[in-house]
Design an enzyme around this catalytic site. Sequence first.
Site, PDB file in Angstrom:
ATOM      1  N   HIS A  15       0.819  -1.234   0.018  1.00  0.00           N
ATOM      2  CA  HIS A  15      -0.101  -0.002  -0.071  1.00  0.00           C
ATOM      3  C   HIS A  15       0.845   1.272   0.053  1.00  0.00           C
ATOM      4  O   HIS A  15       1.975   1.196   0.161  1.00  0.00           O
ATOM      5  CB  HIS A  15      -0.918  -0.073   1.124  1.00  0.00           C
ATOM      6  CG  HIS A  15      -0.436   0.385   2.676  1.00  0.00           C
ATOM      7  ND1 HIS A  15      -1.246   0.731   3.805  1.00  0.00           N
ATOM      8  CD2 HIS A  15       0.854   0.493   2.904  1.00  0.00           C
ATOM      9  CE1 HIS A  15      -0.461   0.732   4.467  1.00  0.00           C
ATOM     10  NE2 HIS A  15       0.752   0.695   4.209  1.00  0.00           N
ATOM     11  N   CYS A  34       5.157   5.082   5.097  1.00  0.00           N
ATOM     12  CA  CYS A  34       4.067   4.648   4.515  1.00  0.00           C
ATOM     13  C   CYS A  34       3.434   5.303   3.206  1.00  0.00           C
ATOM     14  O   CYS A  34       2.640   4.966   2.783  1.00  0.00           O
ATOM     15  CB  CYS A  34       2.749   4.489   5.477  1.00  0.00           C
ATOM     16  SG  CYS A  34       2.871   2.649   6.469  1.00  0.00           S
ATOM     17  N   HIS A  40       5.046  -0.224  -0.543  1.00  0.00           N
ATOM     18  CA  HIS A  40       5.783  -1.043   0.382  1.00  0.00           C
ATOM     19  C   HIS A  40       4.969  -2.011   0.900  1.00  0.00           C
ATOM     20  O   HIS A  40       3.469  -2.060   0.861  1.00  0.00           O
ATOM     21  CB  HIS A  40       6.351  -0.214   1.697  1.00  0.00           C
ATOM     22  CG  HIS A  40       5.340   0.571   2.394  1.00  0.00           C
ATOM     23  ND1 HIS A  40       4.806   1.575   2.223  1.00  0.00           N
ATOM     24  CD2 HIS A  40       4.782  -0.183   3.623  1.00  0.00           C
ATOM     25  CE1 HIS A  40       3.815   1.720   3.078  1.00  0.00           C
ATOM     26  NE2 HIS A  40       3.920   0.771   4.076  1.00  0.00           N
ATOM     27  N   HIS A  42       3.268  -4.891   3.669  1.00  0.00           N
ATOM     28  CA  HIS A  42       2.922  -5.427   4.942  1.00  0.00           C
ATOM     29  C   HIS A  42       2.629  -7.069   5.217  1.00  0.00           C
ATOM     30  O   HIS A  42       1.947  -7.283   4.325  1.00  0.00           O
ATOM     31  CB  HIS A  42       1.738  -4.539   5.845  1.00  0.00           C
ATOM     32  CG  HIS A  42       2.343  -3.202   6.075  1.00  0.00           C
ATOM     33  ND1 HIS A  42       3.201  -2.748   7.134  1.00  0.00           N
ATOM     34  CD2 HIS A  42       1.950  -2.022   5.499  1.00  0.00           C
ATOM     35  CE1 HIS A  42       3.303  -1.360   7.217  1.00  0.00           C
ATOM     36  NE2 HIS A  42       2.673  -0.983   6.164  1.00  0.00           N
ATOM     37  N   ASP A  80      -4.717 -11.061  -0.788  1.00  0.00           N
ATOM     38  CA  ASP A  80      -3.138 -11.503  -0.577  1.00  0.00           C
ATOM     39  C   ASP A  80      -2.622 -11.140  -1.625  1.00  0.00           C
ATOM     40  O   ASP A  80      -3.029 -11.469  -3.040  1.00  0.00           O
ATOM     41  CB  ASP A  80      -3.373 -12.857  -0.268  1.00  0.00           C
ATOM     42  CG  ASP A  80      -2.126 -13.621   0.046  1.00  0.00           C
ATOM     43  OD1 ASP A  80      -1.326 -12.812   0.586  1.00  0.00           O
ATOM     44  OD2 ASP A  80      -1.898 -14.763  -0.291  1.00  0.00           O
ATOM     45  N   HIS A  81      -1.314 -10.782  -1.680  1.00  0.00           N
ATOM     46  CA  HIS A  81      -0.322 -10.407  -2.875  1.00  0.00           C
ATOM     47  C   HIS A  81      -1.113  -9.318  -3.726  1.00  0.00           C
ATOM     48  O   HIS A  81      -0.592  -9.255  -4.849  1.00  0.00           O
ATOM     49  CB  HIS A  81      -0.121 -11.564  -3.649  1.00  0.00           C
ATOM     50  CG  HIS A  81       0.953 -12.340  -2.916  1.00  0.00           C
ATOM     51  ND1 HIS A  81       0.757 -13.229  -2.116  1.00  0.00           N
ATOM     52  CD2 HIS A  81       2.275 -12.682  -3.265  1.00  0.00           C
ATOM     53  CE1 HIS A  81       1.821 -13.880  -1.283  1.00  0.00           C
ATOM     54  NE2 HIS A  81       2.772 -13.513  -2.238  1.00  0.00           N
ATOM     55  N   GLU A 125      -1.123  -4.868  11.479  1.00  0.00           N
ATOM     56  CA  GLU A 125      -0.088  -4.258  10.563  1.00  0.00           C
ATOM     57  C   GLU A 125       1.181  -4.728  10.857  1.00  0.00           C
ATOM     58  O   GLU A 125       1.985  -4.976   9.828  1.00  0.00           O
ATOM     59  CB  GLU A 125      -0.424  -2.837  10.429  1.00  0.00           C
ATOM     60  CG  GLU A 125       0.354  -2.154   9.291  1.00  0.00           C
ATOM     61  CD  GLU A 125       0.200  -0.750   9.097  1.00  0.00           C
ATOM     62  OE1 GLU A 125      -0.662  -0.389   8.387  1.00  0.00           O
ATOM     63  OE2 GLU A 125       0.794  -0.302   9.985  1.00  0.00           O
TER      64      GLU A 125
END
Length: 137
Positions: A15, A34, A40, A42, A80-81, A125
Amino acid sequence: MRVSVIRKAHFNAAHRLYRPDWSEERNREVFGLCSNPNFHGHNYELEVCVTGEVDEETGMVINLKDLKDIIYEEVERPFDHKNLNLDVEEFKDLIPTSEHFCYVIWQRLRKVLPSKFDLQVRLYETPRNFFEYPPRT
Ligand code: NI
């Protein structure tokens, strides 16, 4: 008798926290790392808590296989991903903070979970930073 049943899940996603109506400088000041322009990732950990009556016949609140499938369909498969900013409809006009993200996850699960159950989600997170919806009072 009412019992809470909790299932954990794990996924990762990228995100960027950013407001297009703010300057680069202000974004960096408020969102820090962020706000990195190239995104980047998480490693998110999720806890889904379902509370309800223990069924007299089965001795269960909810079949954990069903809960696992719901979490897969509503959370892992769509997120996911993924890049939350670019790939996820809900974040088209919503900053993908974990505050927003845990609410988005709660809404998705709430839609498919039978209404007789209470639902809480906790989204990690990082191992030290986590978010809950509904909020604690
Ligand atoms: Ni971040």
